[in-house]
Design an enzyme around this catalytic site. Structure first.
Site, PDB file in Angstrom:
ATOM      1  N   LYS A   1       0.903  -1.356   0.011  1.00  0.00           N
ATOM      2  CA  LYS A   1      -0.005  -0.095   0.013  1.00  0.00           C
ATOM      3  C   LYS A   1       0.843   1.213   0.086  1.00  0.00           C
ATOM      4  CE  LYS A   1      -2.137  -1.390   3.767  1.00  0.00           C
ATOM      5  NZ  LYS A   1      -1.211  -2.506   4.100  1.00  0.00           N
TER       6      LYS A   1
ATOM      7  N   ARG B   1      11.642  -1.547  10.836  1.00  0.00           N
ATOM      8  CA  ARG B   1      10.428  -1.147  11.933  1.00  0.00           C
ATOM      9  C   ARG B   1      10.362  -2.005  13.032  1.00  0.00           C
ATOM     10  NH1 ARG B   1       4.781   0.440   8.620  1.00  0.00           N
ATOM     11  NH2 ARG B   1       4.168  -0.806  10.294  1.00  0.00           N
TER      12      ARG B   1
ATOM     13  N   ARG C   1      -9.938  -0.063   9.070  1.00  0.00           N
ATOM     14  CA  ARG C   1      -9.195  -1.390   9.376  1.00  0.00           C
ATOM     15  C   ARG C   1     -10.017  -2.121  10.201  1.00  0.00           C
ATOM     16  NH1 ARG C   1      -3.373   0.260   9.228  1.00  0.00           N
ATOM     17  NH2 ARG C   1      -2.287  -1.626   9.614  1.00  0.00           N
TER      18      ARG C   1
ATOM     19  N   ARG D   1       0.271  -9.306  13.417  1.00  0.00           N
ATOM     20  CA  ARG D   1      -0.227  -8.020  12.880  1.00  0.00           C
ATOM     21  C   ARG D   1      -1.055  -8.677  11.688  1.00  0.00           C
ATOM     22  NH1 ARG D   1       4.305  -4.925  10.841  1.00  0.00           N
ATOM     23  NH2 ARG D   1       3.172  -3.802   9.592  1.00  0.00           N
TER      24      ARG D   1
END
Ligand code: ADP
Ligand code: AMP
Length: 216
Positions: free
Chosen positions: A13, A160, A88, A171
């Site tokens: 994305k 990250r 989300r 996640r």
């Protein structure tokens, strides 16, 4: 143009957002980037959301929805926006629809970038980002020209914290439980665009552009 980018973490994305922003002159609104900016700057919001991001959990809806509208209602988003990472959850999507309706705004596309779980793991474990400007790289597929140094701004390129294996597995689970139902939610909306995100970056971009030209 008003676009939503949907897809699991690692689908591409943010990568596609960079090209779409340039192509259509859109403002990129990434809720993840907004939260990370606030954490880095130790704002009140940053303090509230830090533990959720570290654990790979979703930030509560009440902190997220108002934040998004305050950004979308600003002058810089008047001509269009590219939402990345929002909505989300079904309740975020319902609140978003209500807000769009209230403002008399319609979306031009919900771009659903589809990628298999195995590939997501490889992408997320290899993802590197510039600490300074947020530019995204991949240590094998798309490394910066000089290792550890951002091509765009010369900043330090790092991994990250939530891209470490344990957190990223969580996640992906959160995506499957909370966000994947949005594919059904938008399926019959008339503006859903499904794209095979396992293709090379440029090919994915060309497919999105072609789909946006078509009447849906
Ligand atoms: P998202 O924003 O959906 O979480 P990113 O855009 O950050 O995903 O992409 C995740 C990782 O995969 C990055 O390291 C990026 O460079 C890489 N990537 C993105 N799209 C592709 C693609 N089409 N082919 C190969 N690698 C990709
Ligand atoms: P991302 O940069 O999109 O991968 O998002 C990173 C993290 O930010 C997520 O794991 C969540 O903790 C948080 N986040 C981003 N967008 C949302 C959202 N719409 N709702 C709740 N949490 C979010």
């Amino acid at each position: 143009m008003r676009i939503v980018l949907l897809g699991p973490p690692g689908a591409g994305k943010g990568t596609q957002a960079v090209s779409l922003m340039k192509e259509y002159d859109l403002v990129h609104v990434s809720t993840g980037d907004i939260f990370r900016y606030n954490i880095k700057n130790e704002t009140e919001l940053g303090k509230k959301v830090k533990s959720y991001l570290s654990a790979g959990k979703l930030v509560p809806d009440e902190l997220t929805i108002d934040l998004v509208w305050s950004k979308l209602d600003s002058d810089e988003c008047k001509e269009g926006f590219l939402l990345d990472g929002f909505p989300r959850t079904i309740s975020q999507a319902e609140a978003f629809d209500k807000g769009l309706h209230k403002r008399g705004i319609q979306l031009d596309g919900v771009i659903n970038i589809q990628v298999d779980k195995e590939l997501l793991l490889t992408r997320l474990e290899g993802r590197r980002v510039c600490k300074h400007c947020g530019a995204t790289y991949h240590c094998q597929n798309n490394p910066p020209k000089v290792e550890g140094v951002c091509d765009v701004c010369g900043g330090k390129v790092i991994q990250r914290e939530d891209d470490k294996r344990e957190t990223l597995l969580h996640r992906i689970e959160v995506y499957e439980q909370e966000t994947a139902p949005l594919v059904d939610y938008y399926k019959d909306s008339g503006y859903m665009i499904n794209v095979d995100g396992s293709k090379p970056i440029n090919e994915v971009f060309e497919t999105i552009k072609e789909s946006l030209k078509k009447d849906r």
